[in-house]
Design a protein around this motif. Sequence first.
Motif, mmCIF file in Angstrom:
data_model
loop_
_atom_site.group_PDB
_atom_site.id
_atom_site.type_symbol
_atom_site.label_atom_id
_atom_site.label_comp_id
_atom_site.label_asym_id
_atom_site.label_seq_id
_atom_site.Cartn_x
_atom_site.Cartn_y
_atom_site.Cartn_z
ATOM 1 N N GLY A 266 0.809 -1.210 0.000
ATOM 2 C CA GLY A 266 0.000 0.000 0.000
ATOM 3 C C GLY A 266 0.844 1.262 0.000
ATOM 4 N N PRO A 267 0.198 2.427 0.112
ATOM 5 C CA PRO A 267 0.899 3.715 0.015
ATOM 6 C C PRO A 267 2.008 3.898 1.047
ATOM 7 N N LYS A 268 1.777 3.509 2.309
ATOM 8 C CA LYS A 268 2.809 3.679 3.329
ATOM 9 C C LYS A 268 4.033 2.823 3.021
ATOM 10 N N ALA A 269 3.796 1.570 2.647
ATOM 11 C CA ALA A 269 4.912 0.683 2.320
ATOM 12 C C ALA A 269 5.616 1.130 1.044
ATOM 13 N N GLN A 270 4.860 1.711 0.111
ATOM 14 C CA GLN A 270 5.470 2.232 -1.123
ATOM 15 C C GLN A 270 6.439 3.369 -0.798
ATOM 16 N N GLY A 271 6.065 4.201 0.178
ATOM 17 C CA GLY A 271 6.946 5.293 0.571
ATOM 18 C C GLY A 271 8.264 4.797 1.143
ATOM 19 N N VAL A 272 8.217 3.665 1.857
ATOM 20 C CA VAL A 272 9.446 3.077 2.395
ATOM 21 C C VAL A 272 10.298 2.488 1.282
ATOM 22 N N LEU A 273 9.646 1.865 0.312
ATOM 23 C CA LEU A 273 10.347 1.098 -0.715
ATOM 24 C C LEU A 273 10.840 1.937 -1.885
ATOM 25 N N LEU A 274 10.218 3.076 -2.123
ATOM 26 C CA LEU A 274 10.448 3.834 -3.354
ATOM 27 C C LEU A 274 11.922 4.175 -3.574
ATOM 28 N N LYS A 275 12.631 4.547 -2.536
ATOM 29 C CA LYS A 275 14.025 4.975 -2.706
ATOM 30 C C LYS A 275 14.968 3.824 -3.020
ATOM 31 N N TYR A 276 14.491 2.585 -2.955
ATOM 32 C CA TYR A 276 15.335 1.432 -3.252
ATOM 33 C C TYR A 276 15.076 0.851 -4.648
ATOM 34 N N LEU A 277 14.288 1.541 -5.447
ATOM 35 C CA LEU A 277 13.934 1.015 -6.762
ATOM 36 C C LEU A 277 14.779 1.586 -7.891
ATOM 37 N N ALA A 278 15.599 2.571 -7.620
ATOM 38 C CA ALA A 278 16.440 3.173 -8.656
ATOM 39 C C ALA A 278 17.712 2.350 -8.823
ATOM 40 N N ARG A 279 17.562 1.153 -9.354
ATOM 41 C CA ARG A 279 18.675 0.222 -9.556
ATOM 42 C C ARG A 279 18.296 -0.770 -10.639
ATOM 43 N N GLY A 280 19.186 -1.701 -10.953
ATOM 44 C CA GLY A 280 18.892 -2.702 -11.967
ATOM 45 C C GLY A 280 17.666 -3.522 -11.615
ATOM 46 N N ALA A 281 16.944 -3.962 -12.637
ATOM 47 C CA ALA A 281 15.684 -4.677 -12.411
ATOM 48 C C ALA A 281 15.886 -5.954 -11.606
ATOM 49 N N THR A 282 17.015 -6.630 -11.781
ATOM 50 C CA THR A 282 17.258 -7.900 -11.088
ATOM 51 C C THR A 282 18.170 -7.737 -9.878
ATOM 52 N N THR A 283 18.471 -6.493 -9.492
ATOM 53 C CA THR A 283 19.299 -6.237 -8.311
ATOM 54 C C THR A 283 18.419 -6.210 -7.071
ATOM 55 N N HIS A 284 18.854 -6.841 -6.006
ATOM 56 C CA HIS A 284 18.056 -6.851 -4.778
ATOM 57 C C HIS A 284 17.967 -5.439 -4.194
ATOM 58 N N CYS A 285 16.799 -5.140 -3.687
ATOM 59 C CA CYS A 285 16.570 -3.792 -3.156
ATOM 60 C C CYS A 285 17.373 -3.527 -1.888
ATOM 61 N N PHE A 286 17.427 -4.510 -0.995
ATOM 62 C CA PHE A 286 18.097 -4.325 0.288
ATOM 63 C C PHE A 286 19.410 -5.111 0.266
ATOM 64 N N ARG A 287 20.538 -4.355 0.342
ATOM 65 C CA ARG A 287 21.842 -4.993 0.200
ATOM 66 C C ARG A 287 22.764 -4.584 1.348
ATOM 67 N N PRO A 288 23.491 -5.530 1.939
ATOM 68 C CA PRO A 288 24.443 -5.185 2.996
ATOM 69 C C PRO A 288 25.531 -4.218 2.538
ATOM 70 N N CYS A 289 25.942 -4.312 1.274
ATOM 71 C CA CYS A 289 26.988 -3.388 0.800
ATOM 72 C C CYS A 289 26.491 -1.938 0.820
ATOM 73 N N ASP A 290 25.203 -1.720 0.518
ATOM 74 C CA ASP A 290 24.645 -0.370 0.600
ATOM 75 C C ASP A 290 24.570 0.102 2.052
ATOM 76 N N SER A 291 24.198 -0.822 2.931
ATOM 77 C CA SER A 291 24.108 -0.470 4.356
ATOM 78 C C SER A 291 25.468 -0.082 4.903
ATOM 79 N N GLU A 292 26.511 -0.828 4.512
ATOM 80 C CA GLU A 292 27.861 -0.515 4.994
ATOM 81 C C GLU A 292 28.341 0.812 4.428
ATOM 82 N N ALA A 293 28.024 1.092 3.166
ATOM 83 C CA ALA A 293 28.423 2.376 2.562
ATOM 84 C C ALA A 293 27.759 3.543 3.283
ATOM 85 N N LYS A 294 26.471 3.388 3.651
ATOM 86 C CA LYS A 294 25.779 4.451 4.382
ATOM 87 C C LYS A 294 26.371 4.632 5.773
#
Length: 403
Positions: A266-294
């Motif tokens: 739904g809309p609330k969950a879409q707001g959480v997920l939206l920022k993780y969609l700007a990547r390759g279609a087959t790339t996982h949205c949640f990645r430990p390498c991104d977490s470590e970089a942040k």
Amino acid sequence: MPRRPSKAARPPRVPSYCHHRASGQAYVKVRGKVTYLGVYGSEASRTAYAAAVADVLVGREIVASKPSAAATPHVVTVGEVCDRFIAYAKGYYVKAGKVTHEAGMVATACGHAKALFGEQPAEKFGPLALKSVRDRIVAAGLARSTTNQQINRIRRAFRWAAGEELIPACVPAALVMVPGLRAGRTTARETAPVLPVADAVIAATLPKLPSVVADMVRLQRLTGMRPGEVCDLRPCDLDRSGEVWNYRPESHKTQHHGRERVVFIGPKAQGVLLKYLARGATTHCFRPCDSEAKRRAELHAARTTPMSCGNRPGTNKRETPRFQPGLRYSVCSYRQAITRACEAAKVTHWRPNQLRHTAATEVRAKFGLEASQVVLGHATARTSEIYAEKNLAAGAAVALAIG
């Protein structure tokens, strides 16, 4: 109409590799003559069979023989049944090209049977032997429910062996006579039921989580999806054409039953997920390498030492580190991150699967059990009742009104 070729002109028929059950030997039958090859299934018998086929194809005569009196039929042992079923399980319990957790559990269950009765004939493995294996599993400290599951896996191994004609069908039929352990009537330990985690506990944990994992927790709490489904989420698995997005995991728990799994976002969950969609279609949205970089970026932003007086970013990193952040979270690493955050927040430890229980309980209270069943993706409402806690407050209100 062409004439049928004579018997002499027909190509020779390749004889079958047959099993003489009385003696346990292999044999071939050519023009009514039987030739015995040795113990059925052995390498020697296969070699003799290949030689016999070659003789037939070139037209040489095969000398008929009788079963050797010295030959003894092969006796299938419990250990052989277990080993063969473990090998079968590694090829059968596969999902998305990977061997599932079930294959490992099969190996563990069969290991208990092999330890006690590995050298004994499989056809002699009866209910009393199965009870002995069960006692060994209980003594190892496993819970009652886990013990029953392991015993069912051993039964499954012997059913498979009967289907492969390794043992008589009466063996697995007799094992069914052993009932499962009942609550309160066994010394096996009981496990506490999985309960929902309170939203206040979740809120206290979130600040101690890495930002990526915190968003995974928020998304799972809003949608009620399984922990593995959160970890496996990719942009290509989402249908964003409607007001509510549909997430169809590439692989899910009940896939082998032919069931479809749809997670409604739904809309609330879409707001959480939206920022993780700007990547390759087959790339996982949640990645430990991104977490470590942040995490490293946040540490650098909070740095107080001037750049000229300390290490510059990246200069204190090993060229070949022992551990590197991966490209996707596993259920285990997701759970470990939550456990560390609970310790840092000094709150009661909880697991990601409890978020599913929390979401199910909220849906049941607001929309009913059937809606909870749809959200969780269960085939029956009875399964959903395990996840969605009953509204005891409603019962208390009734008691105040009429009691």
